[in-house]
Motif scaffolding. Structure first.
Motif, PDB file in Angstrom:
ATOM      1  N   HIS A 164       0.962  -1.132  -0.010  1.00  0.00           N
ATOM      2  CA  HIS A 164      -0.010  -0.082  -0.047  1.00  0.00           C
ATOM      3  C   HIS A 164       0.897   1.120   0.023  1.00  0.00           C
ATOM      4  O   HIS A 164       1.916   1.255   0.659  1.00  0.00           O
ATOM      5  N   TYR A 165       0.319   2.228  -0.557  1.00  0.00           N
ATOM      6  CA  TYR A 165       1.024   3.769  -0.691  1.00  0.00           C
ATOM      7  C   TYR A 165       1.574   4.352   0.708  1.00  0.00           C
ATOM      8  O   TYR A 165       2.115   4.929   0.828  1.00  0.00           O
ATOM      9  N   SER A 166       0.878   3.889   2.047  1.00  0.00           N
ATOM     10  CA  SER A 166       1.151   4.123   2.861  1.00  0.00           C
ATOM     11  C   SER A 166       2.657   3.929   3.653  1.00  0.00           C
ATOM     12  O   SER A 166       3.381   4.712   4.428  1.00  0.00           O
ATOM     13  N   MET A 167       3.327   2.937   2.626  1.00  0.00           N
ATOM     14  CA  MET A 167       4.577   2.662   2.844  1.00  0.00           C
ATOM     15  C   MET A 167       5.511   3.887   2.447  1.00  0.00           C
ATOM     16  O   MET A 167       6.305   4.375   3.438  1.00  0.00           O
ATOM     17  N   PRO A 168       5.630   4.337   1.273  1.00  0.00           N
ATOM     18  CA  PRO A 168       6.122   5.194   0.762  1.00  0.00           C
ATOM     19  C   PRO A 168       5.764   6.578   1.685  1.00  0.00           C
ATOM     20  O   PRO A 168       6.629   7.577   1.785  1.00  0.00           O
ATOM     21  N   LYS A 169       4.579   6.850   1.885  1.00  0.00           N
ATOM     22  CA  LYS A 169       4.091   7.796   2.695  1.00  0.00           C
ATOM     23  C   LYS A 169       4.735   8.022   3.770  1.00  0.00           C
ATOM     24  O   LYS A 169       5.313   9.130   4.245  1.00  0.00           O
ATOM     25  N   GLY A 170       4.793   7.097   4.601  1.00  0.00           N
ATOM     26  CA  GLY A 170       5.464   6.840   6.086  1.00  0.00           C
ATOM     27  C   GLY A 170       7.195   7.230   5.742  1.00  0.00           C
ATOM     28  O   GLY A 170       7.747   7.891   6.329  1.00  0.00           O
ATOM     29  N   GLY A 171       7.754   6.590   4.840  1.00  0.00           N
ATOM     30  CA  GLY A 171       9.129   6.703   4.538  1.00  0.00           C
ATOM     31  C   GLY A 171       9.507   8.288   4.543  1.00  0.00           C
ATOM     32  O   GLY A 171      10.359   8.718   4.851  1.00  0.00           O
ATOM     33  N   ASN A 172       8.351   8.686   3.591  1.00  0.00           N
ATOM     34  CA  ASN A 172       8.671  10.417   3.187  1.00  0.00           C
ATOM     35  C   ASN A 172       8.472  11.044   4.526  1.00  0.00           C
ATOM     36  O   ASN A 172       9.485  11.851   4.962  1.00  0.00           O
TER      37      ASN A 172
END
Ligand SMILES: *Cc1c(COP(=O)(O)O)cnc(C)c1O
Length: 419
Positions: free
Chosen positions: A149-157
């Protein structure tokens, strides 16, 4: 896994008792709180139906569940201790029954959603590596598959963490072992020493489930410092009920935390993402500056409605473990029935046998048919490779039958053209 179902009267009693233990803004002298009841023109507390509607009643009372109540004895001092206690029981039930944890072995809270619960986990582990090992943020990486899910790159950011994105097999959507090994080796050569690994307890697009033992086993065998979070935002309330041999439990030593959304499979209102983590980790994200919150704050969101926690608890109690299992198995059966029909038609698709998602290869269904039945494509930016069916409770057999009939007709016409 077992908990007893409660009837409406019993549920009402527990919830109204809890409300009774809360202080309330109508008849307690609450002078110092920056909160109050909901606007009483719109949400009038004497609406007659409220006495039979425990969830709505909690909403109107508007208790704030700010903080993490599994951690703090002091929460008994809180003016909303009554409903907060139901949240504590909810966390305990999910951690111990659904995810098979030790008694009182987990902390957690009802987050606004899966996105926050995933980022909460990353935040905990980032701080854990920093405080325990003196790690710098450029020595910590986030590891997840390309189907995550895109919450992974969001969290990484948000957390300034580098992402290592693992490729999956085109057809079975499993993480490719050689890709994992190459990327981790190269990350180590580039100074990464700590790994936050997020494994999917079903991806949203494919319903694919990562092989947590194989991936975590690799980090373990390499002697690396790593922590594993499970993104069960989608599958957390179905997979444990459909797969009796699930490896996604607290009995699995590799796993430290889970996300499980109420507002996906459990049909609770939005705002009900569940975050669960083994005891001893929440402390890494304690905001000491939150001095005026009894027991401080450990969450990303801050203020949150107590009614959300109540809604998840009520749903789990209404069904009991046996009722919920029956419901989830029925969805899974309905999914299998579609799959066997697709097999008969020679349609290629992906499906994990314990999940209610079928992803059809785009060449086997026309764009028009996919649009008519609101199948979701894997990409709206590029040409679709896959279309998925999610067999949710509203996906009735009648709709399924008409879709399958039209699909069959479409395929027969195609076949005639070829001949
Ligand atoms: C829906 C979903 C999320 C995000 O959850 P929200 O509740 O929308 O924030 C994360 N991961 C997966 C696999 C999901 O299906």
């Amino acid at each position: 896994m077992y908990w007893k179902k409660l009837n409406h009267i019993e549920i009402k009693e527990v919830v109204f008792n809890a409300l009774g233990k809360n202080s309330n803004y109508w008849n307690h002298p609450i002078l110092g709180i920056p909160g109050t009841f909901l606007d009483s023109e719109q949400f009038y507390p004497d609406a007659p139906f409220l006495k039979d509607a425990p969830y709505m009643s909690v909403m109107v009372h508007n208790p704030n569940h700010i903080g993490c109540h599994t951690l703090v004895e002091e929460s008994v001092l809180d003016i909303f201790a009554g409903t907060q206690q139901i949240e504590v029981e909810l966390i305990k039930l999910c951690a111990e029954q659904i995810f098979k944890g030790e008694p009182n072995g987990a902390d957690g809270y009802v987050a606004p959603g899966g996105t926050e619960a995933n980022i909460q986990a990353m935040w905990v582990y980032r701080n854990y590596f920093m405080k325990k090992f003196g790690a710098k943020s450029d020595e910590i990486a986030l590891v997840y598959s390309q189907d995550s899910h895109y919450s992974m790159p969001k969290g990484g950011n948000i957390l300034s963490l580098r992402s290592i994105i693992l490729n999956v097999d085109e057809n079975d959507r499993s993480i490719i072992q050689t890709d994992l090994e190459e990327k981790i080796t190269s990350a180590r050569e580039n100074g990464i020493k700590y790994f936050i690994v997020v494994m999917n307890l079903s991806t949203t697009m494919f319903g694919s489930v990562d092989d947590v033992d194989r991936v975590a086993g690799y980090f373990d065998a390499q002697g690396l410092e790593f922590k594993v979070h499970i993104d069960g935002a989608y599958g957390g309330f179905i997979y444990p009920f459909t797969n009796p041999d699930s490896r996604f439990t607290f009995k699995n030593k590799y796993i430290t935390s889970f996300t499980a959304d109420g507002h996906k499979m459990l049909q609770s209102p939005y705002g009900t993402g569940l975050f669960l983590i083994r005891k001893g980790y929440m402390e890494y994200v304690c905001t000491d500056e939150a001095q005026y919150i009894p027991g401080k704050d450990y969450t990303i969101c801050g203020s949150r409605s107590g009614a959300n926690a109540i809604s998840i608890w009520m749903i789990l109690m209404t069904h009991g473990s046996a009722g919920w299992q029956y419901k989830m198995e029925s969805l899974s059966d309905r999914t299998s029935r579609i799959c066997s029909k697709l097999d008969e038609m020679g349609v290629k698709y992906f499906r994990n046998p314990f999940i209610n998602i079928i992803t059809i290869k785009s060449g086997y269904v026309s764009k028009q048919l996919a649009e008519k039945y609101h199948l979701v494509a894997d990409s709206y930016e590029f040409e679709a490779q896959w279309y998925k069916i999610v067999v949710m409770p509203h996906v009735k057999q009648g709709y399924i039958d008409s879709f399958l009939m039209e699909l069959e007709a479409e395929r027969n016409t195609l076949f005639e053209h070829v001949v």
